[in-house]
Every structure is written in C-alpha cells, then in structure tokens.
Design a protein around this motif. Structure first.
Motif, PDB file in Angstrom:
ATOM      1  N   ALA A  80       0.732  -1.217  -0.033  1.00 36.03           N
ATOM      2  CA  ALA A  80      -0.113  -0.004  -0.024  1.00 36.03           C
ATOM      3  C   ALA A  80       0.785   1.387  -0.012  1.00 36.03           C
ATOM      4  CB  ALA A  80      -0.943  -0.010   1.001  1.00 36.03           C
ATOM      5  N   ASN A  81       1.884   1.325   0.936  1.00 40.94           N
ATOM      6  CA  ASN A  81       2.933   2.395   0.848  1.00 40.94           C
ATOM      7  C   ASN A  81       3.406   2.399  -0.563  1.00 40.94           C
ATOM      8  OD1 ASN A  81       2.194   3.070   3.186  1.00 40.94           O
ATOM      9  ND2 ASN A  81       3.872   2.137   4.292  1.00 40.94           N
ATOM     10  N   ASN A  82       3.918   1.561  -1.196  1.00 35.12           N
ATOM     11  CA  ASN A  82       4.629   1.708  -2.491  1.00 35.12           C
ATOM     12  C   ASN A  82       3.792   2.244  -3.606  1.00 35.12           C
ATOM     13  OD1 ASN A  82       6.977   0.564  -1.462  1.00 35.12           O
ATOM     14  ND2 ASN A  82       6.537  -1.431  -2.143  1.00 35.12           N
ATOM     15  N   ASP A  83       2.293   2.029  -3.563  1.00 33.81           N
ATOM     16  CA  ASP A  83       1.544   2.411  -4.408  1.00 33.81           C
ATOM     17  C   ASP A  83       1.390   4.030  -4.325  1.00 33.81           C
ATOM     18  OD1 ASP A  83       0.821  -0.108  -5.135  1.00 33.81           O
ATOM     19  OD2 ASP A  83      -0.850  -0.164  -4.256  1.00 33.81           O
ATOM     20  N   TYR A  84       1.329   4.410  -3.010  1.00 32.27           N
ATOM     21  CA  TYR A  84       1.421   5.916  -2.635  1.00 32.27           C
ATOM     22  C   TYR A  84       2.496   6.546  -3.098  1.00 32.27           C
ATOM     23  CZ  TYR A  84      -3.233   5.591  -0.881  1.00 32.27           C
ATOM     24  OH  TYR A  84      -4.489   5.657  -0.822  1.00 32.27           O
ATOM     25  N   LYS A  85       3.787   5.816  -2.945  1.00 30.61           N
ATOM     26  CA  LYS A  85       4.944   6.314  -3.199  1.00 30.61           C
ATOM     27  C   LYS A  85       5.349   6.457  -4.608  1.00 30.61           C
ATOM     28  CE  LYS A  85       7.640   4.460   0.553  1.00 30.61           C
ATOM     29  NZ  LYS A  85       8.773   3.542   0.995  1.00 30.61           N
ATOM     30  N   LYS A  86       4.678   5.280  -5.414  1.00 30.61           N
ATOM     31  CA  LYS A  86       4.723   5.411  -7.018  1.00 30.61           C
ATOM     32  C   LYS A  86       3.689   6.816  -7.434  1.00 30.61           C
ATOM     33  CE  LYS A  86       5.191   0.459  -7.718  1.00 30.61           C
ATOM     34  NZ  LYS A  86       4.434  -0.449  -8.336  1.00 30.61           N
ATOM     35  N   LYS A 128      -0.059  17.176  -4.345  1.00 29.00           N
ATOM     36  CA  LYS A 128       0.694  16.729  -3.684  1.00 29.00           C
ATOM     37  C   LYS A 128       0.418  16.896  -2.001  1.00 29.00           C
ATOM     38  CE  LYS A 128       5.234  18.339  -4.988  1.00 29.00           C
ATOM     39  NZ  LYS A 128       6.154  19.013  -5.439  1.00 29.00           N
ATOM     40  N   ASP A 129      -0.533  17.827  -1.895  1.00 24.85           N
ATOM     41  CA  ASP A 129      -0.769  18.011  -0.359  1.00 24.85           C
ATOM     42  C   ASP A 129      -1.847  16.999  -0.267  1.00 24.85           C
ATOM     43  OD1 ASP A 129      -0.894  21.598  -0.518  1.00 24.85           O
ATOM     44  OD2 ASP A 129       0.801  20.389  -0.170  1.00 24.85           O
ATOM     45  N   GLU A 130      -2.677  16.707  -1.000  1.00 20.19           N
ATOM     46  CA  GLU A 130      -3.912  15.630  -0.837  1.00 20.19           C
ATOM     47  C   GLU A 130      -3.085  14.251  -0.519  1.00 20.19           C
ATOM     48  OE1 GLU A 130      -7.406  17.511  -3.405  1.00 20.19           O
ATOM     49  OE2 GLU A 130      -6.650  15.641  -3.911  1.00 20.19           O
ATOM     50  N   ASN A 131      -1.991  13.932  -1.296  1.00 21.07           N
ATOM     51  CA  ASN A 131      -1.240  12.728  -1.510  1.00 21.07           C
ATOM     52  C   ASN A 131      -0.749  12.532  -0.019  1.00 21.07           C
ATOM     53  OD1 ASN A 131       0.005  10.439  -2.240  1.00 21.07           O
ATOM     54  ND2 ASN A 131       1.590  11.447  -3.363  1.00 21.07           N
ATOM     55  N   ALA A 134      -1.630  14.077   2.747  1.00 21.32           N
ATOM     56  CA  ALA A 134      -2.702  13.814   3.563  1.00 21.32           C
ATOM     57  C   ALA A 134      -3.119  12.188   3.634  1.00 21.32           C
ATOM     58  CB  ALA A 134      -3.724  14.698   3.436  1.00 21.32           C
ATOM     59  N   LEU A 135      -3.028  11.741   2.446  1.00 23.20           N
ATOM     60  CA  LEU A 135      -3.488  10.322   2.259  1.00 23.20           C
ATOM     61  C   LEU A 135      -2.450   9.552   3.033  1.00 23.20           C
ATOM     62  CD1 LEU A 135      -5.046  10.221  -1.452  1.00 23.20           C
ATOM     63  CD2 LEU A 135      -6.396   9.867   0.844  1.00 23.20           C
ATOM     64  N   ILE A 136      -1.283   9.905   2.618  1.00 32.81           N
ATOM     65  CA  ILE A 136      -0.260   8.830   3.368  1.00 32.81           C
ATOM     66  C   ILE A 136      -0.284   8.960   4.757  1.00 32.81           C
ATOM     67  CG2 ILE A 136       2.239   8.544   3.720  1.00 32.81           C
ATOM     68  CD1 ILE A 136       2.501   9.518   0.604  1.00 32.81           C
ATOM     69  N   ARG A 137      -0.512  10.107   5.241  1.00 33.76           N
ATOM     70  CA  ARG A 137      -0.616  10.199   6.968  1.00 33.76           C
ATOM     71  C   ARG A 137      -1.762   9.543   7.501  1.00 33.76           C
ATOM     72  NH1 ARG A 137       0.650  15.451   5.537  1.00 33.76           N
ATOM     73  NH2 ARG A 137      -1.308  16.387   5.777  1.00 33.76           N
ATOM     74  N   VAL A 138      -2.883   9.446   6.603  1.00 39.18           N
ATOM     75  CA  VAL A 138      -4.083   8.662   7.192  1.00 39.18           C
ATOM     76  C   VAL A 138      -3.901   7.254   7.000  1.00 39.18           C
ATOM     77  CG1 VAL A 138      -6.464   8.111   6.372  1.00 39.18           C
ATOM     78  CG2 VAL A 138      -5.786  10.513   6.613  1.00 39.18           C
ATOM     79  N   ILE A 139      -3.130   6.826   5.890  1.00 37.85           N
ATOM     80  CA  ILE A 139      -2.970   5.292   5.847  1.00 37.85           C
ATOM     81  C   ILE A 139      -1.861   4.927   6.928  1.00 37.85           C
ATOM     82  CG2 ILE A 139      -1.644   3.783   4.304  1.00 37.85           C
ATOM     83  CD1 ILE A 139      -2.971   4.872   2.078  1.00 37.85           C
ATOM     84  N   THR A 140      -1.014   5.800   7.114  1.00 37.22           N
ATOM     85  CA  THR A 140      -0.097   5.293   8.205  1.00 37.22           C
ATOM     86  C   THR A 140      -0.736   5.426   9.720  1.00 37.22           C
ATOM     87  OG1 THR A 140       0.678   7.587   8.481  1.00 37.22           O
ATOM     88  CG2 THR A 140       2.196   6.144   7.046  1.00 37.22           C
ATOM     89  N   LYS A 141      -1.795   6.291   9.913  1.00 38.61           N
ATOM     90  CA  LYS A 141      -2.377   6.159  11.181  1.00 38.61           C
ATOM     91  C   LYS A 141      -3.329   4.940  11.363  1.00 38.61           C
ATOM     92  CE  LYS A 141      -2.443  11.035  12.134  1.00 38.61           C
ATOM     93  NZ  LYS A 141      -3.356  12.275  12.261  1.00 38.61           N
ATOM     94  N   LEU A 142      -4.055   4.550  10.127  1.00 39.10           N
ATOM     95  CA  LEU A 142      -4.931   3.382  10.146  1.00 39.10           C
ATOM     96  C   LEU A 142      -3.845   2.009  10.010  1.00 39.10           C
ATOM     97  CD1 LEU A 142      -7.234   4.286   7.283  1.00 39.10           C
ATOM     98  CD2 LEU A 142      -7.743   4.309   9.655  1.00 39.10           C
ATOM     99  N   SER A 143      -2.778   2.026   9.517  1.00 38.61           N
ATOM    100  CA  SER A 143      -1.870   0.942   9.561  1.00 38.61           C
ATOM    101  C   SER A 143      -1.546   0.470  10.921  1.00 38.61           C
ATOM    102  CB  SER A 143      -0.830   0.827   8.598  1.00 38.61           C
ATOM    103  OG  SER A 143       0.028   1.997   9.090  1.00 38.61           O
TER     104      SER A 143
END
Length: 181
Positions: A80-86, A166-169, A171-180
């Motif tokens: 999941a993190n790799n997808d957001y990194k891509k 980029k800002d939304e991305n 924010a999404l990464i922060r949400v995913i890390t909190k959820l994980s």
C-alpha cells in the motif's frame, strides 16, 4: 496432541481468521492470546515430560503462526505504501516536466520581447515601407506575447493544482499510516 486438545461435543471449536481480529490489535494483545492458549494447554493435561514437549511444540506452532501473520500484514502495508510512493513520484515527475516547460516558455517570451523592442527601435530609422512591415511584425509578436502570457497563466494554474495534489497525497499517506498502526 489429541489428548491435549480434547473438546467435548458441547463446546464447538471456533477458529478465528486473521480478518476476524480487530485491525488495531497490538503485539501485547497477540501475546496475551498466546499466553491464554498455552495456559489452556497446560491446564488440560498432567505435568509429565510428554506434556512439556507437546507444550513446546504447541508454543512453537503458535509462534510460527504469529510470525506468518505479522509478515503477511507487513507485506500488505508495504505494498500500500509503495502504491502511494509511486503516485507521489509520478506527481513529482509531472511537476518537474511542467517546470521545465514553464522555463522554456519564459525564455521564448523574453526572446520575443527583445525582438519586439528591436523592431520598435528600427521603426524610427526606416522608411514608410519598412514601417508597415515592422508594424505587422510587431503586431504578430504582440499576439504571440499575449498567447505566451496565457500559456504562462495556464501553467501557473497547473502548478497550483499539482501542489494541491501533492498536499492531498501527503494527507492520504498520513491517514494510511495512522490506520496501519
């Protein structure tokens, strides 16, 4: 091992899948569950040597199972993190491409403005025939300048939209890390 795991017909055996557990289960919860399982195994039989080896075997089984589950969970999180990194890398590449196009447009604009200034400077020196051609040139140059300015505005809007993405991305990464977690 069947003597250790004897179940009566009144107590059906319920097996939980990894999806049944809560997504926020901590390692402490997993350890307490393992401890409960081991204590049930210890209380079900006598304390002879064969029971100790069975307990060690059961304990190692549960440890291997927990290791497999945690490895699977880590692999899913990494994918999941790799997808957001891509996606982030793609946004960066787009941003760099737009910056380079903006720079070339600025350079073209400055060249055209220089040509316009030279054309206007020569207009006073030349005759009426040259004056008309230079007026046409200056008019076309002014039109191209106007077009370039519009392109610059569009590129500025694209740059702002890229920053918003980029800002939304982020924010999404922060949400995913909190959820994980």
């Amino acid at each position: 091992m069947s003597s250790l795991l004897s179940h009566s017909k009144d107590q059906p055996r319920i097996r939980k899948s990894p999806s049944d557990s809560s997504p926020t289960s901590s390692p402490a919860t997993a350890k307490s569950l393992r401890h409960e399982r081991l204590s049930r195994l210890n209380s079900s039989g006598s304390s002879d040597v064969s029971n100790d080896t069975s307990t060690n075997h059961a304990e190692s089984y549960f440890l291997r199972r927990e290791n497999r589950l945690s490895a699977r969970k880590r692999a899913e999180e990494e994918s999941a993190n790799n997808d957001y990194k891509k996606m982030y890398e793609k946004a960066l590449a787009t941003n760099q491409r737009l910056k380079s196009r903006l720079e070339t447009s600025k350079q073209e604009l400055s060249m055209i403005q220089d040509q316009l200034q030279r054309a206007q400077g020569r207009a006073g020196d030349c005759g009426s025939n040259m004056l008309e051609t230079e007026k046409k040139e200056s008019h076309t140059l002014q039109q191209t300048i106007a077009d370039m300015e519009e392109q610059l505005k569009i590129k500025a809007e694209l740059k702002m939209e890229n920053q918003r993405l980029k800002d939304e991305n982020g924010a999404l990464i922060r949400v995913i890390t909190k959820l994980s977690k």
